[in-house]
Design a protein around this motif. Structure first.
Motif, PDB file in Angstrom:
ATOM      1  N   LEU A 150      12.294  -8.240  -0.221  1.00  0.00           N
ATOM      2  CA  LEU A 150      10.867  -8.422  -0.001  1.00  0.00           C
ATOM      3  C   LEU A 150      10.060  -7.857  -1.167  1.00  0.00           C
ATOM      4  CD1 LEU A 150       8.702  -9.437   1.957  1.00  0.00           C
ATOM      5  CD2 LEU A 150       8.716  -7.179   3.038  1.00  0.00           C
ATOM      6  N   ALA A 151      10.444  -6.704  -1.675  1.00  0.00           N
ATOM      7  CA  ALA A 151       9.752  -6.106  -2.818  1.00  0.00           C
ATOM      8  C   ALA A 151       9.854  -6.997  -4.051  1.00  0.00           C
ATOM      9  CB  ALA A 151      10.330  -4.723  -3.123  1.00  0.00           C
ATOM     10  N   VAL A 152      11.034  -7.538  -4.302  1.00  0.00           N
ATOM     11  CA  VAL A 152      11.233  -8.378  -5.487  1.00  0.00           C
ATOM     12  C   VAL A 152      10.369  -9.633  -5.413  1.00  0.00           C
ATOM     13  CG1 VAL A 152      12.902  -9.708  -6.840  1.00  0.00           C
ATOM     14  CG2 VAL A 152      13.561  -7.498  -5.872  1.00  0.00           C
ATOM     15  N   ILE A 153      10.384 -10.321  -4.275  1.00  0.00           N
ATOM     16  CA  ILE A 153       9.608 -11.556  -4.130  1.00  0.00           C
ATOM     17  C   ILE A 153       8.115 -11.251  -4.199  1.00  0.00           C
ATOM     18  CG2 ILE A 153       9.092 -13.510  -2.631  1.00  0.00           C
ATOM     19  CD1 ILE A 153      11.925 -13.522  -3.869  1.00  0.00           C
ATOM     20  N   ALA A 154       7.690 -10.185  -3.520  1.00  0.00           N
ATOM     21  CA  ALA A 154       6.269  -9.835  -3.521  1.00  0.00           C
ATOM     22  C   ALA A 154       5.792  -9.482  -4.921  1.00  0.00           C
ATOM     23  CB  ALA A 154       6.015  -8.672  -2.564  1.00  0.00           C
ATOM     24  N   GLN A 155       6.576  -8.690  -5.636  1.00  0.00           N
ATOM     25  CA  GLN A 155       6.134  -8.207  -6.935  1.00  0.00           C
ATOM     26  C   GLN A 155       6.334  -9.231  -8.051  1.00  0.00           C
ATOM     27  OE1 GLN A 155       7.648  -4.115  -7.438  1.00  0.00           O
ATOM     28  NE2 GLN A 155       7.508  -3.935  -5.207  1.00  0.00           N
ATOM     29  N   ALA A 156       7.172 -10.237  -7.807  1.00  0.00           N
ATOM     30  CA  ALA A 156       7.290 -11.343  -8.766  1.00  0.00           C
ATOM     31  C   ALA A 156       6.073 -12.243  -8.714  1.00  0.00           C
ATOM     32  CB  ALA A 156       8.549 -12.159  -8.474  1.00  0.00           C
ATOM     33  N   THR A 157       5.430 -12.306  -7.566  1.00  0.00           N
ATOM     34  CA  THR A 157       4.329 -13.236  -7.365  1.00  0.00           C
ATOM     35  C   THR A 157       2.957 -12.574  -7.340  1.00  0.00           C
ATOM     36  OG1 THR A 157       4.710 -13.072  -4.984  1.00  0.00           O
ATOM     37  CG2 THR A 157       5.734 -14.924  -6.125  1.00  0.00           C
ATOM     38  N   ALA A 158       2.913 -11.254  -7.126  1.00  0.00           N
ATOM     39  CA  ALA A 158       1.619 -10.587  -6.973  1.00  0.00           C
ATOM     40  C   ALA A 158       1.693  -9.138  -7.437  1.00  0.00           C
ATOM     41  CB  ALA A 158       1.184 -10.627  -5.505  1.00  0.00           C
ATOM     42  N   ASP A 159       0.534  -8.610  -7.779  1.00  0.00           N
ATOM     43  CA  ASP A 159       0.390  -7.170  -7.970  1.00  0.00           C
ATOM     44  C   ASP A 159       0.220  -6.591  -6.572  1.00  0.00           C
ATOM     45  OD1 ASP A 159      -0.202  -4.590  -8.916  1.00  0.00           O
ATOM     46  OD2 ASP A 159      -2.343  -5.030  -8.962  1.00  0.00           O
ATOM     47  N   ALA A 160       1.200  -5.836  -6.102  1.00  0.00           N
ATOM     48  CA  ALA A 160       1.227  -5.353  -4.719  1.00  0.00           C
ATOM     49  C   ALA A 160       1.052  -3.845  -4.688  1.00  0.00           C
ATOM     50  CB  ALA A 160       2.548  -5.748  -4.051  1.00  0.00           C
ATOM     51  N   ARG A 161       0.011  -3.382  -3.996  1.00  0.00           N
ATOM     52  CA  ARG A 161      -0.266  -1.950  -3.937  1.00  0.00           C
ATOM     53  C   ARG A 161      -0.587  -1.505  -2.511  1.00  0.00           C
ATOM     54  NH1 ARG A 161      -4.101  -0.967  -9.309  1.00  0.00           N
ATOM     55  NH2 ARG A 161      -2.747  -2.085 -10.782  1.00  0.00           N
ATOM     56  N   LEU A 162      -0.036  -0.366  -2.137  1.00  0.00           N
ATOM     57  CA  LEU A 162      -0.378   0.233  -0.857  1.00  0.00           C
ATOM     58  C   LEU A 162      -1.705   0.967  -1.061  1.00  0.00           C
ATOM     59  CD1 LEU A 162       2.158   2.063   1.452  1.00  0.00           C
ATOM     60  CD2 LEU A 162      -0.253   2.659   1.373  1.00  0.00           C
ATOM     61  N   VAL A 163      -2.754   0.552  -0.343  1.00  0.00           N
ATOM     62  CA  VAL A 163      -4.093   1.066  -0.618  1.00  0.00           C
ATOM     63  C   VAL A 163      -4.681   1.911   0.509  1.00  0.00           C
ATOM     64  CG1 VAL A 163      -4.668  -0.765  -2.243  1.00  0.00           C
ATOM     65  CG2 VAL A 163      -5.133  -1.113   0.191  1.00  0.00           C
ATOM     66  N   MET A 164      -4.013   1.958   1.660  1.00  0.00           N
ATOM     67  CA  MET A 164      -4.590   2.707   2.780  1.00  0.00           C
ATOM     68  C   MET A 164      -3.537   2.954   3.854  1.00  0.00           C
ATOM     69  SD  MET A 164      -7.665   1.406   5.302  1.00  0.00           S
ATOM     70  CE  MET A 164      -7.822   2.061   6.961  1.00  0.00           C
ATOM     71  N   ASP A 165      -3.519   4.167   4.392  1.00  0.00           N
ATOM     72  CA  ASP A 165      -2.678   4.486   5.546  1.00  0.00           C
ATOM     73  C   ASP A 165      -3.523   4.439   6.807  1.00  0.00           C
ATOM     74  OD1 ASP A 165      -0.319   4.914   4.104  1.00  0.00           O
ATOM     75  OD2 ASP A 165      -0.859   6.992   3.672  1.00  0.00           O
ATOM     76  N   ALA A 166      -2.905   4.089   7.917  1.00  0.00           N
ATOM     77  CA  ALA A 166      -3.599   4.064   9.209  1.00  0.00           C
ATOM     78  C   ALA A 166      -2.688   4.662  10.271  1.00  0.00           C
ATOM     79  CB  ALA A 166      -3.986   2.641   9.582  1.00  0.00           C
ATOM     80  N   PRO A 167      -3.088   5.774  10.875  1.00  0.00           N
ATOM     81  CA  PRO A 167      -2.243   6.403  11.896  1.00  0.00           C
ATOM     82  C   PRO A 167      -2.194   5.569  13.167  1.00  0.00           C
ATOM     83  CG  PRO A 167      -4.371   7.497  11.798  1.00  0.00           C
ATOM     84  CD  PRO A 167      -4.345   6.511  10.664  1.00  0.00           C
ATOM     85  N   ALA A 168      -1.146   5.754  13.941  1.00  0.00           N
ATOM     86  CA  ALA A 168      -0.959   4.985  15.173  1.00  0.00           C
ATOM     87  C   ALA A 168      -2.144   5.137  16.118  1.00  0.00           C
ATOM     88  CB  ALA A 168       0.333   5.433  15.865  1.00  0.00           C
ATOM     89  N   ARG A 169      -2.782   6.317  16.120  1.00  0.00           N
ATOM     90  CA  ARG A 169      -3.884   6.558  17.060  1.00  0.00           C
ATOM     91  C   ARG A 169      -5.116   5.696  16.764  1.00  0.00           C
ATOM     92  NH1 ARG A 169      -3.751  10.963  13.622  1.00  0.00           N
ATOM     93  NH2 ARG A 169      -5.657  11.318  12.394  1.00  0.00           N
ATOM     94  N   ALA A 170      -5.154   5.042  15.601  1.00  0.00           N
ATOM     95  CA  ALA A 170      -6.299   4.197  15.254  1.00  0.00           C
ATOM     96  C   ALA A 170      -6.280   2.868  16.010  1.00  0.00           C
ATOM     97  CB  ALA A 170      -6.311   3.933  13.753  1.00  0.00           C
ATOM     98  N   PHE A 171      -5.152   2.563  16.671  1.00  0.00           N
ATOM     99  CA  PHE A 171      -4.978   1.261  17.311  1.00  0.00           C
ATOM    100  C   PHE A 171      -5.055   1.357  18.827  1.00  0.00           C
ATOM    101  CE2 PHE A 171      -2.953   1.145  13.220  1.00  0.00           C
ATOM    102  CZ  PHE A 171      -3.192  -0.122  12.727  1.00  0.00           C
ATOM    103  N   THR A 172      -5.354   0.197  19.430  1.00  0.00           N
ATOM    104  CA  THR A 172      -5.348   0.061  20.884  1.00  0.00           C
ATOM    105  C   THR A 172      -4.466  -1.134  21.256  1.00  0.00           C
ATOM    106  OG1 THR A 172      -7.605   0.916  21.000  1.00  0.00           O
ATOM    107  CG2 THR A 172      -6.765  -0.261  22.932  1.00  0.00           C
ATOM    108  N   PRO A 173      -3.355  -0.941  21.969  1.00  0.00           N
ATOM    109  CA  PRO A 173      -2.751   0.352  22.305  1.00  0.00           C
ATOM    110  C   PRO A 173      -2.091   0.964  21.076  1.00  0.00           C
ATOM    111  CG  PRO A 173      -1.294  -1.423  22.960  1.00  0.00           C
ATOM    112  CD  PRO A 173      -2.539  -2.084  22.453  1.00  0.00           C
ATOM    113  N   PRO A 174      -1.912   2.289  21.036  1.00  0.00           N
ATOM    114  CA  PRO A 174      -1.274   2.905  19.871  1.00  0.00           C
ATOM    115  C   PRO A 174       0.189   2.458  19.761  1.00  0.00           C
ATOM    116  CG  PRO A 174      -2.394   4.534  21.234  1.00  0.00           C
ATOM    117  CD  PRO A 174      -2.324   3.273  22.037  1.00  0.00           C
ATOM    118  N   PRO A 175       0.605   1.969  18.608  1.00  0.00           N
ATOM    119  CA  PRO A 175       2.029   1.640  18.434  1.00  0.00           C
ATOM    120  C   PRO A 175       2.849   2.914  18.277  1.00  0.00           C
ATOM    121  CG  PRO A 175       0.837   1.331  16.382  1.00  0.00           C
ATOM    122  CD  PRO A 175      -0.195   1.698  17.413  1.00  0.00           C
ATOM    123  N   LYS A 176       4.146   2.765  18.202  1.00  0.00           N
ATOM    124  CA  LYS A 176       5.020   3.926  18.064  1.00  0.00           C
ATOM    125  C   LYS A 176       5.175   4.355  16.608  1.00  0.00           C
ATOM    126  CE  LYS A 176       7.679   2.845  22.232  1.00  0.00           C
ATOM    127  NZ  LYS A 176       9.014   2.507  22.795  1.00  0.00           N
TER     128      LYS A 176
END
Length: 260
Positions: A150-176
């Motif tokens: 997945l990393a190879v295909i994504a980075q061959a086709t796009a500039d891919a950057r992780l730009v934000m973290d989101a904790p489980a408590r931010a969601f309804t219902p909270p995921p695990k």
């Protein structure tokens, strides 16, 4: 109520949805495709930017709520009740550049990303919420535990950057698990379709047996001879080979197969 079978976890915190809209860098008149809007938390933040939004929602239970939002949007929101995996985004965009901004349902996030990275439709950008584990797999570099096909295909086709973290408590219902937002902008040197197809074939073989040396995992494609033609060590394992090495392997395989 969220459906577990759809992998639904809704983002309703306006601070977070507005931050995602800012990270997407969309504004007045931009076309945005949003997949899995659910009750419309992120949709509202996108509409606040002045963008024209097409919301694709498989779960018809949310249609009345989304249509109500559309009616109040003065034509800025269009709702489509269909499966994003089979949606024709090029037809939806109608020839206009379109950005994809979504809190993706967990169970279809990876197949949707592969569809958008390798298919005929070319998004202007993608700002996507995934499970954090998947986000790390998209952005991982060679040698990292999360590095794979997945990393190879994504980075061959796009500039891919992780730009934000989101904790489980931010969601309804909270995921695990926690989540993260990845922003992908198409590369100007994206491989043309035949080269990308070869890259997919090579990475499928290499990472299909990732603990083996390339001479073994790529045996059906040429093994040691292929590696030597590409200038990649036959004794290397897939997780240590950078994008440039996989592109060289793809080119060597195309030459070997007469697919140039």
């Amino acid at each position: 109520m969220a459906k577990k079978s759809f992998g639904q976890h809704f983002l309703l915190d306006l601070n977070i949805t507005r931050k995602i809209a800012r990270l997407a860098q969309v504004g007045e008149g931009d076309m945005v495709i949003e997949v899995g809007p659910g009750p419309g938390g992120l949709t509202r933040a996108l509409l606040e930017t002045g963008a024209q939004v097409v919301a694709i929602e498989k779960d018809s239970r949310f249609e009345p709520l989304l249509e109500e939002l559309a009616a109040a949007s003065a034509g800025a929101l269009t709702v489509r009740v269909e499966d994003a995996l089979t949606a024709d985004e090029a037809a939806i965009a109608g020839g206009r550049p379109a950005h994809i901004v979504s809190n993706l349902p967990y169970n279809v996030g990876t197949p949707l990303l592969i569809k958008w990275l390798t298919g005929a439709f070319r998004p202007a950008s993608m700002t996507l919420m995934f499970q954090k584990e998947v986000a790390e797999r998209v952005t991982a570099q060679a040698g990292a535990a999360a590095y794979g096909r997945l990393a190879v295909i994504a980075q061959a086709t796009a500039d891919a950057r992780l730009v934000m973290d989101a904790p489980a408590r931010a969601f309804t219902p909270p995921p695990k698990v926690d989540s993260a937002v990845v922003r992908l902008v198409p590369r100007s040197d994206r491989p043309e379709p035949a080269r990308l197809q070869a890259l997919q074939a090579v990475t499928a073989a290499a990472f299909g047996q990732r603990r083996k040396m390339l001479r073994s995992s790529l045996k059906a494609l040429g093994g040691e001879v292929l590696c030597e033609a590409a200038g990649v060590a036959p004794e290397a394992r897939a997780e240590t080979v950078p994008l440039s090495g996989f592109l060289a392997l793809a080119d060597a395989w195309r030459a070997r197969e007469g697919r140039l």
